[in-house]
Design a protein around this motif. Structure first.
Motif, PDB file in Angstrom:
ATOM      1  N   PHE A   1      35.713  31.678  37.276  1.00 47.78           N
ATOM      2  CA  PHE A   1      37.086  31.207  37.406  1.00 47.78           C
ATOM      3  C   PHE A   1      37.155  29.794  37.971  1.00 47.78           C
ATOM      4  N   ASN A   2      35.974  29.194  38.250  1.00 42.11           N
ATOM      5  CA  ASN A   2      35.969  27.840  38.791  1.00 42.11           C
ATOM      6  C   ASN A   2      36.433  26.832  37.754  1.00 42.11           C
ATOM      7  N   GLY A   3      36.937  25.698  38.242  1.00 40.00           N
ATOM      8  CA  GLY A   3      37.424  24.649  37.376  1.00 40.00           C
ATOM      9  C   GLY A   3      36.311  23.695  36.981  1.00 40.00           C
ATOM     10  N   PRO A   4      36.688  22.585  36.385  1.00 35.55           N
ATOM     11  CA  PRO A   4      35.688  21.588  35.971  1.00 35.55           C
ATOM     12  C   PRO A   4      35.007  20.960  37.188  1.00 35.55           C
ATOM     13  N   GLU A   5      33.950  20.271  36.935  1.00 37.79           N
ATOM     14  CA  GLU A   5      33.195  19.641  38.022  1.00 37.79           C
ATOM     15  C   GLU A   5      34.104  18.699  38.811  1.00 37.79           C
ATOM     16  N   GLY A   6      33.930  18.726  40.108  1.00 37.55           N
ATOM     17  CA  GLY A   6      34.747  17.884  40.973  1.00 37.55           C
ATOM     18  C   GLY A   6      35.943  18.597  41.573  1.00 37.55           C
ATOM     19  N   THR A   7      36.167  19.885  41.200  1.00 35.58           N
ATOM     20  CA  THR A   7      37.263  20.665  41.780  1.00 35.58           C
ATOM     21  C   THR A   7      36.702  21.622  42.827  1.00 35.58           C
ATOM     22  N   LEU A   8      37.606  22.176  43.626  1.00 34.59           N
ATOM     23  CA  LEU A   8      37.214  23.106  44.677  1.00 34.59           C
ATOM     24  C   LEU A   8      36.818  24.452  44.078  1.00 34.59           C
ATOM     25  N   PRO A   9      35.889  25.184  44.702  1.00 37.27           N
ATOM     26  CA  PRO A   9      35.576  26.543  44.227  1.00 37.27           C
ATOM     27  C   PRO A   9      36.801  27.436  44.330  1.00 37.27           C
ATOM     28  N   VAL A  10      36.938  28.373  43.410  1.00 38.89           N
ATOM     29  CA  VAL A  10      38.093  29.290  43.367  1.00 38.89           C
ATOM     30  C   VAL A  10      37.701  30.600  44.029  1.00 38.89           C
ATOM     31  N   ASN A  11      38.398  30.928  45.116  1.00 37.25           N
ATOM     32  CA  ASN A  11      38.048  32.119  45.907  1.00 37.25           C
ATOM     33  C   ASN A  11      38.917  33.335  45.608  1.00 37.25           C
ATOM     34  N   GLY A  12      39.991  33.165  44.853  1.00 35.19           N
ATOM     35  CA  GLY A  12      40.858  34.295  44.546  1.00 35.19           C
ATOM     36  C   GLY A  12      41.862  34.556  45.654  1.00 35.19           C
ATOM     37  N   PRO A  13      42.782  35.473  45.413  1.00 30.98           N
ATOM     38  CA  PRO A  13      43.805  35.776  46.419  1.00 30.98           C
ATOM     39  C   PRO A  13      43.214  36.564  47.584  1.00 30.98           C
ATOM     40  N   ASN A  14      43.979  36.623  48.672  1.00 42.81           N
ATOM     41  CA  ASN A  14      43.580  37.448  49.804  1.00 42.81           C
ATOM     42  C   ASN A  14      43.843  38.921  49.499  1.00 42.81           C
ATOM     43  N   ALA A  15      43.117  39.789  50.169  1.00 45.04           N
ATOM     44  CA  ALA A  15      43.256  41.223  49.918  1.00 45.04           C
ATOM     45  C   ALA A  15      44.676  41.697  50.197  1.00 45.04           C
ATOM     46  N   TRP A  16      45.354  41.072  51.185  1.00 42.87           N
ATOM     47  CA  TRP A  16      46.697  41.536  51.535  1.00 42.87           C
ATOM     48  C   TRP A  16      47.763  41.102  50.517  1.00 42.87           C
ATOM     49  N   ASP A  17      47.354  40.325  49.503  1.00 40.52           N
ATOM     50  CA  ASP A  17      48.301  39.925  48.461  1.00 40.52           C
ATOM     51  C   ASP A  17      48.226  40.825  47.232  1.00 40.52           C
ATOM     52  N   LYS A  18      47.572  41.989  47.363  1.00 40.51           N
ATOM     53  CA  LYS A  18      47.444  42.876  46.209  1.00 40.51           C
ATOM     54  C   LYS A  18      48.792  43.429  45.749  1.00 40.51           C
ATOM     55  N   ASP A  19      49.778  43.455  46.665  1.00 39.88           N
ATOM     56  CA  ASP A  19      51.084  43.968  46.255  1.00 39.88           C
ATOM     57  C   ASP A  19      51.713  43.083  45.183  1.00 39.88           C
ATOM     58  N   TYR A  20      51.304  41.831  45.102  1.00 44.62           N
ATOM     59  CA  TYR A  20      51.732  40.972  43.998  1.00 44.62           C
ATOM     60  C   TYR A  20      50.849  41.177  42.764  1.00 44.62           C
ATOM     61  N   MET A  21      49.551  41.239  42.986  1.00 44.83           N
ATOM     62  CA  MET A  21      48.619  41.229  41.861  1.00 44.83           C
ATOM     63  C   MET A  21      48.681  42.504  41.029  1.00 44.83           C
ATOM     64  N   VAL A  22      49.100  43.626  41.630  1.00 43.56           N
ATOM     65  CA  VAL A  22      49.173  44.866  40.837  1.00 43.56           C
ATOM     66  C   VAL A  22      50.240  44.778  39.761  1.00 43.56           C
ATOM     67  N   LEU A  23      51.143  43.803  39.866  1.00 41.86           N
ATOM     68  CA  LEU A  23      52.147  43.641  38.815  1.00 41.86           C
ATOM     69  C   LEU A  23      51.507  43.299  37.480  1.00 41.86           C
ATOM     70  N   LEU A  24      50.292  42.786  37.523  1.00 37.10           N
ATOM     71  CA  LEU A  24      49.615  42.371  36.300  1.00 37.10           C
ATOM     72  C   LEU A  24      48.773  43.470  35.693  1.00 37.10           C
ATOM     73  N   GLY A  25      48.687  44.655  36.364  1.00 38.65           N
ATOM     74  CA  GLY A  25      47.861  45.737  35.855  1.00 38.65           C
ATOM     75  C   GLY A  25      46.590  45.876  36.665  1.00 38.65           C
ATOM     76  N   GLY A  26      45.636  46.641  36.096  1.00 38.04           N
ATOM     77  CA  GLY A  26      44.371  46.855  36.791  1.00 38.04           C
ATOM     78  C   GLY A  26      44.513  47.737  38.013  1.00 38.04           C
ATOM     79  N   TRP A  27      45.427  48.695  37.986  1.00 41.16           N
ATOM     80  CA  TRP A  27      45.708  49.529  39.158  1.00 41.16           C
ATOM     81  C   TRP A  27      44.562  50.482  39.471  1.00 41.16           C
ATOM     82  N   GLU A  28      43.747  50.795  38.476  1.00 39.20           N
ATOM     83  CA  GLU A  28      42.669  51.767  38.690  1.00 39.20           C
ATOM     84  C   GLU A  28      41.422  51.132  39.288  1.00 39.20           C
ATOM     85  N   GLN A  29      41.395  49.834  39.410  1.00 40.09           N
ATOM     86  CA  GLN A  29      40.201  49.165  39.908  1.00 40.09           C
ATOM     87  C   GLN A  29      40.105  49.304  41.422  1.00 40.09           C
TER      88      GLN A  29
END
Length: 871
Positions: free
Chosen positions: A843-871
């Motif tokens: 998920f990292n961007g092109p060279e020269g950008t910051l590494p992508v760490n993903g959302p925090n665990a406590w933000d899952k209440d937003y991310m479940v809107l996109l699916g993947g509830w069984e993971q």
């Protein structure tokens, strides 16, 4: 008038199948009320709380150290009074005249001496009311023509039997099997078994007239019941001794109607208002109860104002802090703001009393009266709440009566435990759910097996399980022998158990065509009637209908069908919107920028769609609160004139003088009972951190310290804002930007050393744009250990140096600028990456950008809107 009387008929639901007039079906209290009305003996109802407190006064008058109850009275006065009053009432109903002859056990002697002064001087109980009725029947008349007893005469107390003896046409009712065919044979066998003649059935009940039903959950069974009753109408009786309110709720939600089961509960919102209001009297304040009081739907002043204050307490747990005062300023500008502020001052900012010593009775009475006035006003303004508010006003009146009784006895103070007990005794027993009454077309229903006296084509007994058995007697053999010698009839638990066994058969006996027992989910205790049926017909367990598994069964199949399992949608790797989106470029913070870099979908939900998850107001606690409070300590410390010239002891002395006010206004959780360890830890950490900070500042020859310093500037085309925790100005115009953390030495020292200090780098850039010069060093101050880590040597000599790689700070700024451009270009193409928690190289961007760490665990209440509830 023809009356039907039964021990358990006061709580009868109905409705009755035939139309009847002049034929009331009542329990003991219902009949007592009718008799008092006919004989001119009606009086205002007396609350249990008033009777208990009145009897308590007489117990205290006789509370010599030698009394058997003295130590209990000292430890739990209201509880002891309630228990002894129940004994006294039971003995009075059994014929006790209040005497105890010489040589009686000490317990009886003590009770008799209390009775000498209590009799006639406490509000009348059932025994006194029956005695008045009995006397009035000598000359008075009633319209009663006949009386049918559905329970044996000897199951009534002696006082009741004396009254019944004066009434005309008293006859006994004997239950008889109402069933047809094989069901009738089972009913006769059950009656014989209870009478002591257990004979298994010669022929199985194979005609479907007896059915056992079971589901894996209550909810599944409730949905089956609703569908079954709607699709197969008949003359039906539903017997539900527990969880009837849940059954009603499911029936209404699935197209059925409510039967009006009255689940008595002190958890009705209106019945919680008084307890929460009186909780505000005590010191230290319970912050959790404070938030409940402020956010509760019913209270002594406007809810909109209370919710504003609740949000302030959730932000700064206490009363009187900056958030609290800001909320009050907002309230002042609203309609009736002055009056509301007066209410706030009375309920929340006035005098409090120690929980151990208690509060004056007059202070508590004032609060009860003010709450009653508020409830009555709301009763007028809010018609739909009449039923529940009426119960709350009744509760307040009962507590007031109890407090007035205690005041007349000269009680110096009332402790919280006494208030809790008064509330328990004052809660109306009729306080069921006022919004779930019986509806037109409802099933005939009963909440007690003993109330099943009318036959029905079909009887459904809902989940009978653990029965409430008679309590054992609480007195010694010698005490019981003395009571019997005095002619007092004491209840016999064995006889009560035999009566129960007869009453338990009534749902079975009144079924004419079918009897259905809905069993509780597996694992619950088996009811005695279920055990009896299996004794009479051992193969019955083979006929059990499993509502989950036997969908093809004819009894269930018309009501349910198998649903094909469909896999839940997986989370996509990206959102393709098909049109450009503009990323906001004004007043962005480090937090929002980090969300855009690491979790752009989260940024879109929060910052673009402005979605917010449901939340429950609660005060912060744990390390989050401790860190915030410690920040406030240093903020206030460096606001003091000449504080940089103080000695360590001077600074610590200032902290000790001012920390209590800070905790009361912003950290009251640490002052609550049970928080002593956390409080001591906070004090110790802060004192150590203050000493450490002062030593570092002296070594660096600091001339000024700014706290929460606002900074602003640009990152490419984006305007950023933020606040630096501590900016230390040194001689020669140098400055050090410090971020304060509660704990995490290794984590933050490594971040600085490895050049991963993005937030500090951003703040350094903003400060440079604002001041014209970059800080000489960046660093972290760890409160828990007092350690300071800085990025450059010889700036703060006592700090530990963690030198980042060359040009790391400038490199982080360039990477941040590149990451922003990368994300902005993606959005301009209508493309939003969906990054899972943890991110990854994919998920990292092109060279020269910051590494992508993903959302925090406590933000899952937003991310479940996109699916993947069984993971």
């Amino acid at each position: 008038m023809h009356i039907t009387l039964g021990l358990k008929l006061d709580g009868r639901l109905g409705p009755s199948r035939p139309d009847i007039l002049g034929q009331p079906v009542v329990g003991p209290m219902g009949l007592l009320g009718l008799l008092e009305t006919w004989l001119g003996l009606s009086r205002p109802e007396v609350s249990t709380a008033q009777r208990v407190t009145s009897y308590l006064g007489h117990l205290r008058t006789q509370a010599a150290p030698s009394r058997f109850y003295s130590r209990s009275l000292q430890a739990d006065s209201v509880g002891t009074s309630a228990k002894l009053l129940s004994w006294r009432d039971e003995w009075r109903l059994g014929g006790w005249d209040g005497a105890a002859p010489a040589g009686s056990p000490q317990m009886l002697v003590d009770m008799a001496e209390v009775e000498q002064i209590a009799n006639g001087n406490i509000p009348p109980g059932q025994a006194e009311r029956l005695a008045a009725v009995l006397a009035a029947l000598e000359t008075g008349r009633t319209p009663i023509e006949s009386m049918r007893l559905v329970d044996p005469l000897d199951s009534f107390s002696r006082a009741w039997r004396e009254v019944l003896a004066r009434l005309p046409g008293v006859t006994a009712w004997e239950p008889e099997p109402q069933g047809e065919g094989l069901l009738s044979e089972l009913q006769k066998s059950a009656l014989g078994a209870v009478a002591g003649h257990l004979r298994p059935l010669a022929n199985p009940v194979a005609d479907g007239s007896v059915v056992l039903v079971q589901a894996s959950t209550h909810e599944a069974a409730e949905h089956w019941l609703s569908a079954y009753c709607r699709q197969m109408p008949t003359d039906r009786l539903l017997v539900c001794e527990s969880d009837g309110d849940s059954v009603d709720a499911t029936m209404m939600a699935t197209g059925g109607v409510s039967s009006g089961f009255r689940h008595v509960s002190s958890l009705r919102p209106a019945l919680q208002a008084l307890g929460l209001a009186l909780e505000m009297c005590w010191d230290p304040i319970d912050v959790g109860r404070l938030v409940e009081f402020l956010s509760h739907p019913i209270g002594p002043f406007l809810r909109r104002a209370r919710v504003r204050l609740a949000k302030a307490v959730a932000e700064q747990p206490g009363i009187g802090g900056d958030a609290w005062e800001s909320a009050k300023q907002e309230i002042h500008g609203t309609e009736n703001g002055e009056a509301i502020l007066d209410d706030i001052a009375f309920w929340l900012e006035g005098e409090r009393w120690n929980r151990d010593t208690g509060a004056p009775v007059d202070a508590l009475l004032t609060r009860v009266e003010k709450l009653v006035d508020a409830l009555r006003k709301r009763l007028v303004d809010d018609g739909p709440l009449n039923a529940t508010l009426g119960a709350a006003i009744e509760q307040c009146s009962a507590v007031r009566d109890g407090l007035l009784e205690l005041k007349s006895q000269g009680a110096p103070a009332i402790a919280p435990r006494m208030i809790e007990q008064l509330l328990e005794h004052a809660t109306p027993m009729s306080s069921g759910n006022p919004f779930a009454p019986a509806q037109v077309g409802c099933l005939r229903a009963e909440s007690d097996a003993a109330a099943c006296i009318d036959s029905a084509d079909e009887v459904i007994w809902w989940m009978p399980s653990t029965p409430q058995l008679p309590l054992p007697l609480e007195w010694t053999k010698s005490e019981l022998a003395t009571l019997r010698d005095l002619g007092v009839e004491v209840r016999d638990p064995q006889n009560e158990l035999e009566l129960l066994s007869q009453q338990w058969l009534r749902p079975l006996l009144v079924a004419r065509r079918r009897f259905i027992m809905v069993l509780p989910p597996p694992g619950a205790e088996e009811h005695p009637v279920r055990q009896l049926l299996l004794k009479l017909w051992p193969d019955l367990k083979e006929q059990l209908v499993n509502l989950d598994a036997q969908v093809s069964n004819g009894f269930v199949g018309t009501l349910a069908e198998n649903v094909t399992r469909t896999a839940l949608p997986p989370a996509p790797q990206s959102l393709e919107l098909g049109e450009p989106i503009t990323v906001p470029t004004t007043d962005q913070s480090y937090t929002s920028m980090s969300e855009l870099f690491n979790a752009p979908a989260l940024y879109a939900f929060k910052r673009i769609a402005r979605m917010r998850p449901a939340s429950i107001l609660e005060a912060r606690d744990g390390n989050n609160l401790l860190g915030t409070l410690a920040h406030r300590v240093f903020e206030k410390l460096f606001q003091q004139a000449d504080s940089l010239n103080w000695t360590d002891e001077h600074a610590v002395a200032w902290f000790r003088d001012n920390v209590d006010f800070l905790l009361r206004t912003e950290g009251a959780i640490l002052l609550m009972h049970g928080a002593g360890v956390s409080l001591q830890r906070f004090r110790s950490v802060c004192e150590h951190a203050i000493r450490s900070m002062m030593r570092h500042l002296r070594a660096a020859k600091a001339i000024r310290v700014h706290t929460e310093l606002p900074v602003a500037g640009e990152l490419g085309d984006v305007s950023l804002i933020g606040k630096i925790d501590l900016l230390v100005e040194l001689a020669g115009g140098q400055a050090v930007a410090l971020d304060m953390k509660w704990r995490g030495d290794k984590r933050y020292a490594d971040a600085l050393h490895d050049g991963q200090h993005l937030q500090l780098a951003i703040y350094s850039s903003l400060y440079q744009q604002q001041a014209g010069v970059a800080p000489a060093a960046l660093g972290y101050f760890i409160l828990e250990t007092g350690a300071m880590y800085v990025s450059a040597p010889d700036v703060i000599p006592t700090a530990q140096v963690r030198t980042p790689p060359p040009a790391a700070t400038a490199g982080l700024i360039e990477q941040a600028r590149a990451s922003w451009s990368w994300r902005a270009n993606q959005w301009a193409e209508g493309h939003i990456d969906v990054v899972p928690v943890g991110g990854g190289e994919d998920f990292n961007g092109p060279e020269g950008t910051l590494p992508v760490n993903g959302p925090n665990a406590w933000d899952k209440d937003y991310m479940v809107l996109l699916g993947g509830w069984e993971q």
